[in-house]
Scaffold this active site. Structure first.
Site, PDB file in Angstrom:
ATOM      1  N   LYS A 228       0.835  -1.212   0.000  1.00  0.00           N
ATOM      2  CA  LYS A 228       0.000   0.000   0.000  1.00  0.00           C
ATOM      3  C   LYS A 228       0.870   1.263   0.000  1.00  0.00           C
ATOM      4  CE  LYS A 228      -2.522  -1.239   3.666  1.00  0.00           C
ATOM      5  NZ  LYS A 228      -2.074  -2.625   3.902  1.00  0.00           N
ATOM      6  N   VAL A 229       1.784   1.343   0.969  1.00  0.00           N
ATOM      7  CA  VAL A 229       2.602   2.551   1.074  1.00  0.00           C
ATOM      8  C   VAL A 229       3.628   2.612  -0.065  1.00  0.00           C
ATOM      9  CG1 VAL A 229       4.178   3.882   2.534  1.00  0.00           C
ATOM     10  CG2 VAL A 229       2.313   2.594   3.599  1.00  0.00           C
ATOM     11  N   ASP A 248       9.791  -6.675  -4.499  1.00  0.00           N
ATOM     12  CA  ASP A 248       8.753  -7.269  -3.650  1.00  0.00           C
ATOM     13  C   ASP A 248       8.479  -8.651  -4.213  1.00  0.00           C
ATOM     14  OD1 ASP A 248       6.372  -8.108  -2.440  1.00  0.00           O
ATOM     15  OD2 ASP A 248       5.689  -6.046  -2.160  1.00  0.00           O
ATOM     16  N   ALA A 308       9.159   2.435   7.375  1.00  0.00           N
ATOM     17  CA  ALA A 308       8.438   1.164   7.601  1.00  0.00           C
ATOM     18  C   ALA A 308       8.546   0.765   9.072  1.00  0.00           C
ATOM     19  CB  ALA A 308       8.985   0.090   6.679  1.00  0.00           C
ATOM     20  N   ARG A 309       9.568   0.007   9.411  1.00  0.00           N
ATOM     21  CA  ARG A 309       9.820  -0.367  10.799  1.00  0.00           C
ATOM     22  C   ARG A 309      11.330  -0.374  11.020  1.00  0.00           C
ATOM     23  NH1 ARG A 309       5.584   1.066  11.907  1.00  0.00           N
ATOM     24  NH2 ARG A 309       3.840  -0.002  12.900  1.00  0.00           N
ATOM     25  N   ASP A 333      12.272   7.463  10.025  1.00  0.00           N
ATOM     26  CA  ASP A 333      11.102   7.816  10.830  1.00  0.00           C
ATOM     27  C   ASP A 333      10.854   6.768  11.915  1.00  0.00           C
ATOM     28  OD1 ASP A 333       8.691   9.323  11.381  1.00  0.00           O
ATOM     29  OD2 ASP A 333       7.555   7.691  10.459  1.00  0.00           O
ATOM     30  N   GLU A 338      11.743   2.383  20.245  1.00  0.00           N
ATOM     31  CA  GLU A 338      11.146   3.726  20.170  1.00  0.00           C
ATOM     32  C   GLU A 338      10.643   4.162  21.534  1.00  0.00           C
ATOM     33  OE1 GLU A 338       8.297   3.993  16.984  1.00  0.00           O
ATOM     34  OE2 GLU A 338       9.788   3.503  15.486  1.00  0.00           O
ATOM     35  N   HIS A 357       8.685   8.927  14.376  1.00  0.00           N
ATOM     36  CA  HIS A 357       7.578   8.077  13.920  1.00  0.00           C
ATOM     37  C   HIS A 357       6.343   8.932  13.580  1.00  0.00           C
ATOM     38  CE1 HIS A 357       5.926   3.713  14.251  1.00  0.00           C
ATOM     39  NE2 HIS A 357       5.254   4.396  13.348  1.00  0.00           N
ATOM     40  N   LEU A 358       6.560   9.806  12.610  1.00  0.00           N
ATOM     41  CA  LEU A 358       5.498  10.756  12.238  1.00  0.00           C
ATOM     42  C   LEU A 358       4.767  10.360  10.959  1.00  0.00           C
ATOM     43  CD1 LEU A 358       7.165  14.258  12.863  1.00  0.00           C
ATOM     44  CD2 LEU A 358       5.504  13.050  14.281  1.00  0.00           C
ATOM     45  N   ALA A 360       2.355   8.558  10.078  1.00  0.00           N
ATOM     46  CA  ALA A 360       0.888   8.571  10.030  1.00  0.00           C
ATOM     47  C   ALA A 360       0.319   9.864  10.594  1.00  0.00           C
ATOM     48  CB  ALA A 360       0.353   7.386  10.832  1.00  0.00           C
TER      49      ALA A 360
HETATM   50  N1  LIG Z   1       5.989   5.318   9.719  1.00  0.00           N
HETATM   51  C1  LIG Z   1       4.693   5.174   9.850  1.00  0.00           C
HETATM   52  O1  LIG Z   1       4.050   5.911  10.563  1.00  0.00           O
HETATM   53  C2  LIG Z   1       3.984   4.098   9.093  1.00  0.00           C
HETATM   54  C3  LIG Z   1       2.677   4.284   8.649  1.00  0.00           C
HETATM   55  C4  LIG Z   1       2.056   3.260   7.924  1.00  0.00           C
HETATM   56  C5  LIG Z   1       2.737   2.073   7.678  1.00  0.00           C
HETATM   57  N2  LIG Z   1       3.986   1.930   8.173  1.00  0.00           N
HETATM   58  C6  LIG Z   1       4.751   0.714   7.916  1.00  0.00           C
HETATM   59  O2  LIG Z   1       5.058   0.653   6.514  1.00  0.00           O
HETATM   60  C7  LIG Z   1       5.211  -0.703   6.124  1.00  0.00           C
HETATM   61  C8  LIG Z   1       4.359  -0.967   4.888  1.00  0.00           C
HETATM   62  O3  LIG Z   1       2.992  -0.812   5.204  1.00  0.00           O
HETATM   63  P1  LIG Z   1       1.881  -1.162   4.098  1.00  0.00           P
HETATM   64  O4  LIG Z   1       0.598  -0.717   4.663  1.00  0.00           O
HETATM   65  O5  LIG Z   1       2.325  -0.695   2.772  1.00  0.00           O
HETATM   66  O6  LIG Z   1       1.942  -2.751   4.131  1.00  0.00           O
HETATM   67  P2  LIG Z   1       1.501  -3.734   2.974  1.00  0.00           P
HETATM   68  O7  LIG Z   1       1.258  -5.049   3.631  1.00  0.00           O
HETATM   69  O8  LIG Z   1       0.420  -3.143   2.144  1.00  0.00           O
HETATM   70  O9  LIG Z   1       2.820  -3.831   2.054  1.00  0.00           O
HETATM   71  C9  LIG Z   1       3.980  -4.497   2.445  1.00  0.00           C
HETATM   72  C10 LIG Z   1       4.606  -5.096   1.187  1.00  0.00           C
HETATM   73  O10 LIG Z   1       5.868  -5.631   1.556  1.00  0.00           O
HETATM   74  C11 LIG Z   1       6.044  -6.808   0.779  1.00  0.00           C
HETATM   75  N3  LIG Z   1       7.075  -7.658   1.373  1.00  0.00           N
HETATM   76  C12 LIG Z   1       6.949  -8.610   2.325  1.00  0.00           C
HETATM   77  N4  LIG Z   1       8.148  -9.183   2.552  1.00  0.00           N
HETATM   78  C13 LIG Z   1       9.042  -8.573   1.720  1.00  0.00           C
HETATM   79  C14 LIG Z   1      10.423  -8.726   1.492  1.00  0.00           C
HETATM   80  N5  LIG Z   1      11.159  -9.637   2.162  1.00  0.00           N
HETATM   81  N6  LIG Z   1      11.018  -7.939   0.563  1.00  0.00           N
HETATM   82  C15 LIG Z   1      10.307  -7.015  -0.117  1.00  0.00           C
HETATM   83  N7  LIG Z   1       8.975  -6.830   0.054  1.00  0.00           N
HETATM   84  C16 LIG Z   1       8.367  -7.599   0.968  1.00  0.00           C
HETATM   85  C17 LIG Z   1       4.668  -7.451   0.753  1.00  0.00           C
HETATM   86  O11 LIG Z   1       4.538  -8.356  -0.321  1.00  0.00           O
HETATM   87  C18 LIG Z   1       3.782  -6.226   0.589  1.00  0.00           C
HETATM   88  O12 LIG Z   1       3.495  -5.981  -0.774  1.00  0.00           O
HETATM   89  C19 LIG Z   1       4.823  -1.513   7.347  1.00  0.00           C
HETATM   90  O13 LIG Z   1       5.991  -1.873   8.027  1.00  0.00           O
HETATM   91  C20 LIG Z   1       4.012  -0.558   8.192  1.00  0.00           C
HETATM   92  O14 LIG Z   1       4.013  -0.900   9.541  1.00  0.00           O
HETATM   93  C21 LIG Z   1       4.627   2.908   8.856  1.00  0.00           C
HETATM   94  O1  LIG Z   2       1.627   1.204  12.168  1.00  0.00           O
HETATM   95  C1  LIG Z   2       1.217   2.326  11.876  1.00  0.00           C
HETATM   96  O2  LIG Z   2       0.035   2.565  11.588  1.00  0.00           O
HETATM   97  C2  LIG Z   2       2.177   3.440  11.792  1.00  0.00           C
HETATM   98  O3  LIG Z   2       3.464   3.031  12.119  1.00  0.00           O
HETATM   99  C3  LIG Z   2       1.756   4.644  12.574  1.00  0.00           C
HETATM  100  O4  LIG Z   2       1.843   4.470  13.961  1.00  0.00           O
HETATM  101  P1  LIG Z   2       1.213   5.603  14.913  1.00  0.00           P
HETATM  102  O5  LIG Z   2      -0.263   5.441  14.854  1.00  0.00           O
HETATM  103  O6  LIG Z   2       1.738   5.342  16.269  1.00  0.00           O
HETATM  104  O7  LIG Z   2       1.630   6.923  14.359  1.00  0.00           O
END
Ligand SMILES: NC(=O)c1ccc[n+]([C@@H]2O[C@H](COP(=O)([O-])OP(=O)(O)OC[C@H]3O[C@@H](n4cnc5c(N)ncnc54)[C@H](O)[C@@H]3O)[C@@H](O)[C@H]2O)c1
Ligand SMILES: O=C(O)[C@H](O)COP(=O)(O)O
Length: 621
Positions: A228-229, A248, A308-309, A333, A338, A357-358, A360
């Protein structure tokens, strides 16, 4: 449609592609949560507890309330109390207040959270609150729902939640765009040293030569994780004139092509990119994926963005790579711990831009997430089950009791199949073949299909699949699932003889798992109540599907099995099960080995280097 199998048996062909809309009402009777043997997902054993807990709220259908009343305290008339432990958007709070007493108490210490929780029916958190086993224990059974206002539920002890009969729901979609925008913001501000230049000016300096940046146009961005992201980041980077490649292993290539990104292998991505942006979930496979070994391969001077994480990066290795110039800059981020320690070398590094961690944290995303989570929590307190339930699939109890072992088998086959996929090939089609003596009307395969979907998707994402969202989730990820039934003459008392899972037209990291048609093919059966793997590619095997399995292809000759056994034995890894499938004596064979402990990297390397072994793969189920 009637056809004939290779073995000459008549079979019924029933193709059921993923429906557009699930008939949710047909599932909305008693919620049953069940636990698979050892996977992270909650499965058998806890069903009635969770179901009855949810049924104790006021607005539930009478029959369920009656059954709940027999076993549990009823709080029918009382308005529920919801503790909101982190800041939540107003629109969500308004919805919650219409339905419940809402206590907004932010920045609670773990002790304060534990002392408040026994007065609460639901708890809403973001990523900053640790919902530990102590919290569930302290609730003394009152807490019915934990709502995570966001995607990641790494901060919630899911096992403890399920054991105490507490449903966990999340809000997986509303912050996607915000995270992608933050990724782009970090990319641009890192390239132009915005944060450093800002700090320098505020310190009274005017350093025009020091903060010369780099351009984005024409540069190659590798998006690691095209979900998604990641796909939203790719779309935006194309708009900036960047050349976008993506890695991916599980994303369909046509989805990437539609955005103008090319799917490539991990090595190609990291060796050719000027910028690498991380968007994969933290899983056992991705943990510390960016380590010394990976940094040794990158293009010198690469720039890295992580929204991501934190755990996907080995932070000490990143500091080393920054120090020696391999990585020119990083924009982060997220962090392994954390908040990170105050003296973190990574955070303090002059070539690193950080945000707390901003990703979202936009007004719009937080309003969206707040509404999404408020609706899910209210629904759950009413006894409904949300599609975003993280720990509760729902099936009628009578179906579940009969299919229980097959449900475990289905998930394990999905988990196994997805781990056999080679990087870069992408999964599009899944064909499931059920062999059964039952008439199609007497065998409801929805739960099995959902469990296979769960097995395929959960290890590679942070999506939690349940019976309500399985087909939708599969469709969203471009996964086409078709089902076929083969009718056999046998006792219809036994619901299923076997389940075959085919991942169609993909490359495999274990070539022997490919059948003649080029599909990754695995088959399993239930034996004495336990799931067994009975076919890999064209090789018949028989190994109990427990926690860890090693598959090896070797030449069938004396001593080869013993060699692998000795390597495992020397490392004190206990073999629980072993089976050999071969084409013909002294030709090629497949060894399927079940082990009780996870072998370390060195042991796996030794197995791979053993001259007898042509290929091997280690699988976690
Ligand atoms: N910083 C933030 O505030 C924030 C906000 C939203 C999401 N996130 C993080 O962003 C990341 C992505 O979220 P998303 O909603 O897009 O998830 P998602 O599940 O939609 O996408 C993750 C993608 O990673 C792929 N993947 C899995 N293993 C893999 C690998 N070994 N190599 C390459 N690709 C691989 C999957 O096939 C999938 O397409 C997550 O870790 C989520 O927690 C962080
Ligand atoms: O997993 C999530 O949705 C993001 O990392 C955002 O986390 P937060 O809600 O603590 O900003």
């Amino acid at each position: 449609m009637a056809s004939v199998t290779a073995a000459g048996k008549a079979f019924l062909h029933l193709s059921a592609t993923t429906p557009d809309h699930l008939p949710l009402t047909s599932f909305s009777s008693p919620a049953v949560c069940f636990r698979s043997s050892r996977s992270r997902s909650p499965f058998f054993g806890l069903d009635l507890r969770l179901r009855l807990r949810l049924a104790t709220s006021s607005k539930i259908p009478a029959p369920h309330a009656r059954s709940a009343a027999r076993g549990l305290r009823i709080e029918a008339a009382a308005r529920p109390t919801i503790l909101v432990a982190e800041k939540l958007g107003e629109a969500g709070l308004a919805l919650l207040r219409e339905f419940a007493n809402v206590d907004c108490s932010y920045n609670l210490s773990p002790q304060d959270l534990c002392s408040k929780i026994s007065l609460c029916d639901a708890l809403i958190v973001r990523s900053g609150t640790k919902v530990t086993r102590e919290v569930f224990d302290a609730s003394r059974g009152r807490l019915k729902v934990v709502g995570r206002a966001g995607v990641g539920i790494d901060n919630v002890d899911l096992h403890a939640a399920t054991e105490s009969g507490c449903l966990v729901v999340n809000a997986p979609t509303a912050n996607t765009v915000a995270a992608a925008e933050h990724g782009i913001a970090l990319l641009a501000s890192m390239a132009r040293n915005i944060a450093q230049a800002d700090a320098s000016m505020k310190a009274g300096k005017w350093q025009r030569n020091k903060y010369v940046g780099v351009s984005l146009v024409g540069k190659t961005l590798a998006v690691m994780g095209f979900g998604k992201v990641g796909s939203e980041v790719a779309r935006r980077a194309k708009g900036l004139g960047m050349h976008v490649i993506a890695h991916d292993p599980y994303a369909p290539a046509d989805r990437a092509r539609a955005i103008g990104a090319e799917l490539v292998s991990f090595d190609e991505a990291i060796t050719t990119a000027d910028f690498i942006s991380l968007h994969m979930p933290l899983t056992t496979t991705t943990e510390k994926l960016f380590n010394d070994e990976a940094f040794a391969k990158v293009k010198k001077g690469v720039r890295i963005i992580n929204v991501a994480r934190g755990g996907v990066v080995d932070e000490d290795a990143l500091v080393r790579a920054l120090d020696n110039g391999t990585v020119a800059q990083a924009a982060l981020d997220v962090f392994t711990v954390e908040p990170p320690p105050k003296d973190s070398k990574l955070v303090m590094h002059e070539n690193v831009t950080v945000t707390p961690h901003l990703g979202a944290s936009t007004v719009e995303a937080q309003e969206g997430v707040a509404v999404e989570i408020a609706e899910a929590v209210i629904g759950a307190l009413k006894g409904e089950l949300a599609a975003t339930a993280v720990n509760a699939p729902m099936v009628p109890a009578e179906v579940l009791s009969e299919l229980a072992p097959y449900v475990i088998l289905a998930e394990k086959l999905g988990r196994l199949a997805v781990q056999l996929v080679a990087g870069g090939s992408g999964i599009k089609g899944v064909k499931v073949v059920y062999t059964s003596a039952r008439d199609p009307d007497d065998l409801d395969t929805r739960i099995l299909r959902a469990m296979i979907t769960k097995g395929i998707i959960e290890p590679i994402s942070n999506v939690f699949v349940n019976i309500v969202n399985a087909d939708y989730t599969a469709k969203q990820r471009g996964l086409r699932i078709s089902e076929e039934r083969i009718h056999i003459d046998s006792s219809p008392e036994v619901p299923l003889d076997s389940i075959q899972v085919h991942l169609t037209h993909v490359e495999s990291k274990f070539a022997s798992a490919l059948s003649d048609t080029g599909d990754i093919t695995v088959e399993g059966r239930v034996k004495d109540g336990y799931p067994h793997l009975t076919l890999v590619g064209s090789f018949s095997v028989d190994v109990s599907l427990e926690q860890y399995v090693i598959l090896c292809r070797n030449v069938d000759k004396p001593g080869n099995i013993g060699r692998v056994g000795r390597i495992l034995g020397e490392q004190n890894v206990n073999i629980s099960f072993m089976s050999v499938g071969r084409i013909a004596p002294r030709k090629q064979a497949i060894m399927a080995i079940g082990v009780d402990e996870e072998p370390d990297k060195e042991t796996l390397k030794k197995i791979g280097e053993s001259p007898a072994i042509e290929e091997f793969v280690f699988l976690k189920l």
